[in-house]
Motif scaffolding. Structure first.
Motif, PDB file in Angstrom:
ATOM      1  N   ILE A 244      11.422  77.474  24.809  1.00 46.18           N
ATOM      2  CA  ILE A 244      10.744  77.571  26.294  1.00 46.18           C
ATOM      3  C   ILE A 244       9.465  77.387  26.426  1.00 46.18           C
ATOM      4  N   GLN A 245       8.546  77.773  25.396  1.00 43.29           N
ATOM      5  CA  GLN A 245       6.884  77.629  25.658  1.00 43.29           C
ATOM      6  C   GLN A 245       6.981  76.125  25.648  1.00 43.29           C
ATOM      7  N   ASN A 246       7.361  75.531  24.611  1.00 40.60           N
ATOM      8  CA  ASN A 246       7.091  73.819  24.555  1.00 40.60           C
ATOM      9  C   ASN A 246       7.701  73.349  25.936  1.00 40.60           C
TER      10      ASN A 246
ATOM     11  N   ALA B  67       6.906  70.464  31.255  1.00 39.33           N
ATOM     12  CA  ALA B  67       6.677  70.118  32.778  1.00 39.33           C
ATOM     13  C   ALA B  67       5.317  69.778  33.086  1.00 39.33           C
ATOM     14  N   LEU B  68       4.437  70.041  32.451  1.00 45.28           N
ATOM     15  CA  LEU B  68       2.946  69.488  33.014  1.00 45.28           C
ATOM     16  C   LEU B  68       2.848  67.977  32.534  1.00 45.28           C
ATOM     17  N   VAL B  69       3.753  67.196  31.908  1.00 47.73           N
ATOM     18  CA  VAL B  69       3.282  65.832  31.516  1.00 47.73           C
ATOM     19  C   VAL B  69       3.530  64.928  32.760  1.00 47.73           C
ATOM     20  N   CYS B  70       4.202  65.039  33.620  1.00 48.70           N
ATOM     21  CA  CYS B  70       4.469  64.388  35.034  1.00 48.70           C
ATOM     22  C   CYS B  70       5.514  64.925  35.877  1.00 48.70           C
ATOM     23  N   GLN B  71       5.528  64.376  36.922  1.00 45.99           N
ATOM     24  CA  GLN B  71       6.776  64.915  37.933  1.00 45.99           C
ATOM     25  C   GLN B  71       8.141  64.800  37.523  1.00 45.99           C
ATOM     26  N   GLN B  72       8.336  63.583  36.829  1.00 40.67           N
ATOM     27  CA  GLN B  72       9.806  63.590  36.624  1.00 40.67           C
ATOM     28  C   GLN B  72      10.072  64.660  35.486  1.00 40.67           C
TER      29      GLN B  72
ATOM     30  N   GLU C 274      19.757  81.362  29.421  1.00 40.83           N
ATOM     31  CA  GLU C 274      19.168  82.470  28.619  1.00 40.83           C
ATOM     32  C   GLU C 274      17.840  82.514  28.582  1.00 40.83           C
ATOM     33  N   VAL C 275      17.145  83.280  29.248  1.00 43.62           N
ATOM     34  CA  VAL C 275      15.451  83.286  29.274  1.00 43.62           C
ATOM     35  C   VAL C 275      14.953  84.515  28.276  1.00 43.62           C
ATOM     36  N   ASN C 276      14.480  84.410  27.148  1.00 47.82           N
ATOM     37  CA  ASN C 276      13.667  85.141  26.296  1.00 47.82           C
ATOM     38  C   ASN C 276      12.241  84.963  26.438  1.00 47.82           C
ATOM     39  N   MET C 277      11.344  86.019  26.996  1.00 42.36           N
ATOM     40  CA  MET C 277      10.067  85.740  27.015  1.00 42.36           C
ATOM     41  C   MET C 277       9.430  86.519  26.267  1.00 42.36           C
ATOM     42  N   GLN C 278      10.116  87.467  25.394  1.00 42.39           N
ATOM     43  CA  GLN C 278       9.473  88.384  24.529  1.00 42.39           C
ATOM     44  C   GLN C 278       8.596  87.852  23.654  1.00 42.39           C
ATOM     45  N   PRO C 279       8.867  86.751  22.917  1.00 38.34           N
ATOM     46  CA  PRO C 279       7.828  86.057  22.068  1.00 38.34           C
ATOM     47  C   PRO C 279       6.515  85.995  22.760  1.00 38.34           C
ATOM     48  N   PHE C 280       6.284  85.804  24.083  1.00 41.83           N
ATOM     49  CA  PHE C 280       5.069  85.498  24.851  1.00 41.83           C
ATOM     50  C   PHE C 280       4.560  86.859  25.756  1.00 41.83           C
ATOM     51  N   ARG C 281       5.200  87.955  25.150  1.00 40.14           N
ATOM     52  CA  ARG C 281       4.792  89.379  25.907  1.00 40.14           C
ATOM     53  C   ARG C 281       3.460  89.446  26.149  1.00 40.14           C
ATOM     54  N   LEU C 282       2.583  89.017  25.065  1.00 35.60           N
ATOM     55  CA  LEU C 282       1.267  89.321  25.087  1.00 35.60           C
ATOM     56  C   LEU C 282       0.344  88.599  26.104  1.00 35.60           C
ATOM     57  N   SER C 283       0.941  87.380  26.590  1.00 34.55           N
ATOM     58  CA  SER C 283       0.209  86.500  27.507  1.00 34.55           C
ATOM     59  C   SER C 283       0.874  86.061  28.567  1.00 34.55           C
ATOM     60  N   LEU C 284       2.149  86.456  28.827  1.00 36.51           N
ATOM     61  CA  LEU C 284       2.934  86.021  30.137  1.00 36.51           C
ATOM     62  C   LEU C 284       2.508  86.857  31.142  1.00 36.51           C
TER      63      LEU C 284
ATOM     64  N   LEU D  93      17.653  60.567  27.706  1.00 35.09           N
ATOM     65  CA  LEU D  93      16.874  60.825  26.524  1.00 35.09           C
ATOM     66  C   LEU D  93      15.794  61.721  26.824  1.00 35.09           C
ATOM     67  N   VAL D  94      15.294  61.889  27.789  1.00 27.81           N
ATOM     68  CA  VAL D  94      14.433  62.826  27.965  1.00 27.81           C
ATOM     69  C   VAL D  94      15.049  64.446  28.072  1.00 27.81           C
ATOM     70  N   LEU D  95      16.130  64.563  28.546  1.00 31.19           N
ATOM     71  CA  LEU D  95      16.952  65.635  28.637  1.00 31.19           C
ATOM     72  C   LEU D  95      17.372  66.029  27.234  1.00 31.19           C
ATOM     73  N   LEU D  96      17.948  65.244  26.206  1.00 33.96           N
ATOM     74  CA  LEU D  96      18.073  65.497  25.029  1.00 33.96           C
ATOM     75  C   LEU D  96      16.881  65.933  24.015  1.00 33.96           C
ATOM     76  N   ILE D  97      15.763  65.301  24.547  1.00 30.56           N
ATOM     77  CA  ILE D  97      14.471  65.957  23.897  1.00 30.56           C
ATOM     78  C   ILE D  97      14.254  67.381  24.101  1.00 30.56           C
ATOM     79  N   LEU D  98      14.388  67.649  25.448  1.00 24.67           N
ATOM     80  CA  LEU D  98      13.957  68.860  25.850  1.00 24.67           C
ATOM     81  C   LEU D  98      14.949  69.970  25.286  1.00 24.67           C
ATOM     82  N   SER D  99      16.270  69.503  25.195  1.00 27.18           N
ATOM     83  CA  SER D  99      17.228  70.745  24.474  1.00 27.18           C
ATOM     84  C   SER D  99      16.921  70.986  23.223  1.00 27.18           C
TER      85      SER D  99
END
Length: 277
Positions: free
Chosen positions: A18-20, A25-30, A43-53, A8-14
């Protein structure tokens, strides 16, 4: 949260971007371990976070997460440095096919060496408007082969020289697109090496490859060699190349049957500009 089944967690994450996902990942170790599943990082698109990454954000990504990454877009991530970019390409390694790091001013030779060392299966590489040097490029591509690389973007790499372009061309025999605008150190010698080593070349941008003073730059000699060796050429941009003449254009047309008239508009602009001076 720990009671939720992993499926269920994997389904939610899907369903998250990327930002959310990184926030989850900060919720808990699991959840951190689940977020690191490579399926989320193909695919990793970091362009939307270009000003803060920043570098520490990249450091938070585990090697496991990027172990199957095929595409990375870091366009205009101006706060990233060589260490962060190198860690990404090392983690992705041979799986990485598309790497876009254009307009990353802190990207230098160390990143290029890492890319050349760990990513032999690249298809597209964009290093435009970075701080890479001619020596760094020549060293990174020397005696290496990138059999899959079809497109390279080096526009605005103002230190790019004929020697570096020759090393790149010899390493990329399947190259079909080379975007080299605003590279003032390039001359017809470099273009000749490119044409000879890359017979499948179809798209070439040499716009504004000229010295602001002095006799160097792309001239009719480049067109003559493109005619002889780049017979698959379809699109050519020579805007701002003031040393091109009518005679050079006619020679080019005679040997490049696939270069359509509609694609010669840039040549017309270049000629108009040169004749006005």
């Amino acid at each position: 949260m720990e009671r939720l089944p992993e499926e269920l967690v994997l389904l939610i994450l899907s369903f998250l971007d990327i930002q959310n996902r990184m926030r989850c990942a900060l919720v808990c170790q699991q959840w951190r371990q689940l977020v690191a599943d490579p399926m989320f990082w193909i695919e990793v698109n970091m362009q939307p976070f270009r000003l803060s990454l920043e570098d520490f954000h990249v450091a938070a990504l585990s090697a496991q997460a990027l172990s199957r990454t095929r595409k990375v877009d870091l366009t205009s991530c101006r706060l990233l440095h060589d260490d962060a970019i190198s860690s990404i390409v090392q983690a992705a390694g041979m799986h990485l096919q598309v790497l876009v790091v254009g307009s990353c001013p802190n990207l230098g030779d160390a990143s290029v060496v890492s890319i050349a060392t760990y990513c032999p299966n690249l298809i597209i590489l964009d290093l435009s408007r970075s701080s890479v040097t001619s020596c760094g490029l020549a060293a990174a591509f020397h005696q290496r082969v990138f059999p899959c690389l079809k497109k390279i973007v080096l526009s605005g790499c103002t230190d790019l020289s004929d020697e570096a372009l020759t090393s790149i061309a010899r390493a990329c025999p399947a190259l079909m697109t080379a975007l080299l605008a605003d590279c003032p150190r390039l001359t017809s010698c470099g273009v000749t090496s490119l044409a000879q080593a890359c017979p499948q070349l179809r798209i070439l941008d040499l716009s504004y490859c000229f010295w602001s003073s002095g006799p160097k730059g792309v001239d009719d000699g480049a067109l003559a060699n493109l005619r002889d060796y780049a017979r698959s050429l379809r699109i050519l941009d020579l805007s701002g190349c003031t040393r091109i003449t009518d005679s050079g254009v006619l020679q080019l047309e005679s040997g490049c049957p696939l270069l359509k008239k509609g694609n010669l508009c840039a040549l017309s602009r270049a000629l108009a500009h040169s004749h006005s001076h």
